[in-house]
Scaffold this active site. Structure first.
Site, PDB file in Angstrom:
ATOM      1  N   ASP A 110       0.765  -1.134   0.041  1.00 38.69           N
ATOM      2  CA  ASP A 110       0.422  -0.182   0.029  1.00 38.69           C
ATOM      3  C   ASP A 110       0.497   1.349   0.089  1.00 38.69           C
ATOM      4  OD1 ASP A 110      -2.408  -1.330   0.097  1.00 38.69           O
ATOM      5  OD2 ASP A 110      -2.676  -0.486   2.120  1.00 38.69           O
ATOM      6  N   ASP A 259      -6.466  -9.627  13.745  1.00 42.43           N
ATOM      7  CA  ASP A 259      -6.252 -10.779  13.878  1.00 42.43           C
ATOM      8  C   ASP A 259      -6.670 -11.366  14.994  1.00 42.43           C
ATOM      9  OD1 ASP A 259      -4.900  -8.899  15.126  1.00 42.43           O
ATOM     10  OD2 ASP A 259      -2.720 -10.048  14.975  1.00 42.43           O
TER      11      ASP A 259
END
Length: 511
Positions: A110, A259
């Site tokens: 990114d 996560d």
């Protein structure tokens, strides 16, 4: 510090004693409640330590590594503006010892600076020289941040399994061979490995981080796993079954710890997680206070967001064992211990005044002494992780005791930064995913600066300085008046807030 004015404000109503006693009662009840929460946190960590020790005494099962099991695997490295470590990470991942026709590597980039050019050049070179299936996926936006990048790349994943590494991780060549065989059990959705530390000895700050992380990656993860309780994928250094991700609802970016969020959604649906303590994925620890605070803020805020999002899932899903619900809720609540610690420290200031002014409350102080055992529980929890049985007991124990006190002191000093993060998480205040700056240094003489490590005087720093002064004055007062009951706690707080503030302030001067 004497805070008698707190108990005299009722004179305006002509009922000084009544209002003072009422305020004292409220403070003591709140203080005891906070002590109880700390006590329960200590009990839970102590239970994990017991489970960990028990697992080590039992006969270990043989390795499940199957040298002939080579399913298709996709390896992902998500990154954003990491010019110092991007090339190192990509070159290292290309060294994985795994059949080339069964391996795909995705660099999920990114970046908005020169990192994207470094990544593109490194990927092209490796693809040409090693003939590896490696692709550079560059997004022009950061929608969803890391979770968004992982989710966007799912359709391009060729592998039945997906290994994920942050850009500062340097897994060993045999990583996939050591982990993939565990997926021969169709119920296994994740295999998580232990983090190693490339720069543990850089400074006292990195030593203390390693001290805390080692306890999590040995005692806590193993302690939960061997009892069948829920653990978490740690964002990196692990492998997912692709169908597990999809079945659990995919990567979602409504929390900063995607996560932890996905881990709980997957386990509630029945997927099993395997934790491998003996397989190590080396990584870099933050070397500056600003970088550490940034990392801690994200972890603590994300933990609170996951509690808000998933606590009802744990409480209401039918068929879950009660022990899984309890341990899971405590796990998700862990980051809140910093708010408890901060409030506990503030409420400790008027305790001596209450004791002197209202003698009938003496029993409360006798009861509160019981909760000191929570420190002993934590002492044992970290000792189990720290102890090296190859060393002589006494020297090792003394070194550990010093390190434990240092760790608690700095952790107390971080309570302002972390409490703000937790409160923001509970209040639903959204913020961007601020990744931890990476430095690619192991020794201090290698550090030449880092343009990503933004250092500025912040609101938490002002609070840390104020609390350093406040508890410093309280410490002087207790010594002067020979009231020692609360003195060790206030000394620790003074040193903790002072250490965190002055460490960060010294970095401002080195910019």
């Amino acid at each position: 510090m004497r805070l008698d004015f707190l108990f005299q404000w009722g004179t305006a109503f002509g009922k000084e004693y009544f209002w003072g006693e009422l305020l004292a009662t409220l403070i003591l009840v709140s203080y005891l409640l906070l002590l109880f929460l700390i006590f329960m946190y200590g009990v839970m960590q102590f239970r994990l330590a017991i489970a960990y020790r028990k697992s080590k005494k039992e006969e270990k099962k043989g390795a499940v590594v199957d040298p002939n099991y080579f399913p298709k695997v996709t390896v992902q490295i998500p990154l954003f503006n990491e010019m110092y470590v991007a090339q190192r990470a990509i070159e290292n991942i290309a060294l994985l010892d795994y059949p080339k026709d069964k391996l795909q590597i995705q660099i999920l980039d990114d970046s908005t600076d020169e990192t994207k050019d470094i990544v593109a050049a490194t990927v092209a070179k490796i693809r040409s020289e090693k003939e590896i299936d490696i692709i550079h996926i560059h997004r022009v936006n950061r929608v969803g941040f890391k979770a968004g990048a992982l989710d966007d790349a799912m359709d391009a994943c060729k592998g039945e399994f997906i290994a994920i590494f942050d850009v500062d991780f340097l897994p060993h060549a045999d990583f996939l061979k050591q982990t993939i065989s565990h997926f021969k059990d169709d119920k296994v959705g994740v295999v998580q490995t232990r983090w190693g530390h490339l720069n543990k000895h850089y400074s006292l700050l990195t030593e203390l981080q390693a001290f805390g992380l080692n306890a999590h990656f040995s005692v806590e993860q193993v302690g939960r796993n061997v009892q069948g309780h829920y653990i978490n994928f740690n964002g990196t250094g692990g492998v997912w079954r692709k169908s597990c991700i999809e079945d659990a609802g995919g990567w979602q970016h409504d929390t900063l710890t995607e996560d932890l969020d996905l881990s709980y959604r997957a386990q509630v649906k029945g997927w099993e997680f395997v934790y491998l303590e003996d397989v190590v994925a080396p990584a870099e620890l933050p070397i500056t206070m600003s970088a550490l605070k940034s990392q801690q803020h994200r972890w603590m805020k994300g933990g609170a967001e996951c509690f808000v999002k998933n606590n009802a899932l744990l409480r209401k899903t039918e068929g879950l064992e009660r022990s899984h619900r309890v341990h899971g809720l405590f796990h998700l609540f862990n980051s809140s211990v910093f708010v408890v610690l901060l409030l506990l420290s503030l409420l400790s200031l008027p305790l001596m005044t209450i004791k002197e002014s209202f003698s009938h409350f003496d029993w409360v102080f006798d009861v509160s002494a019981i909760f000191i055992s929570s420190t002993l529980f934590l002492f044992y929890y970290y000792w189990v992780s720290y102890r090296d049985k190859s060393e002589q007991f006494l020297p090792s124990f003394l070194r550990f005791t010093v390190r434990f006190v240092q760790f608690l002191t700095v952790s107390a000093g971080l309570s302002v930064n972390n409490s703000i993060a937790v409160i923001e998480g509970y209040m639903g205040i959204k913020s961007s995913f601020v990744r931890t700056p990476k430095f690619n240094v192991a020794l201090k003489n290698e550090f030449k600066g880092n343009k990503y490590d933004k250092k500025k005087m912040s609101f938490p720093m002002f609070l840390e300085f104020f609390l350093f002064i406040l508890f410093g004055l309280s410490t002087v007062y207790h010594i002067y008046t020979e009231t020692y009951a609360i003195l060790p706690f206030h000394v620790m707080l003074t040193l903790g807030y002072g250490a965190v503030f002055f460490y960060g302030f010294s970095e401002l001067k080195r910019r």
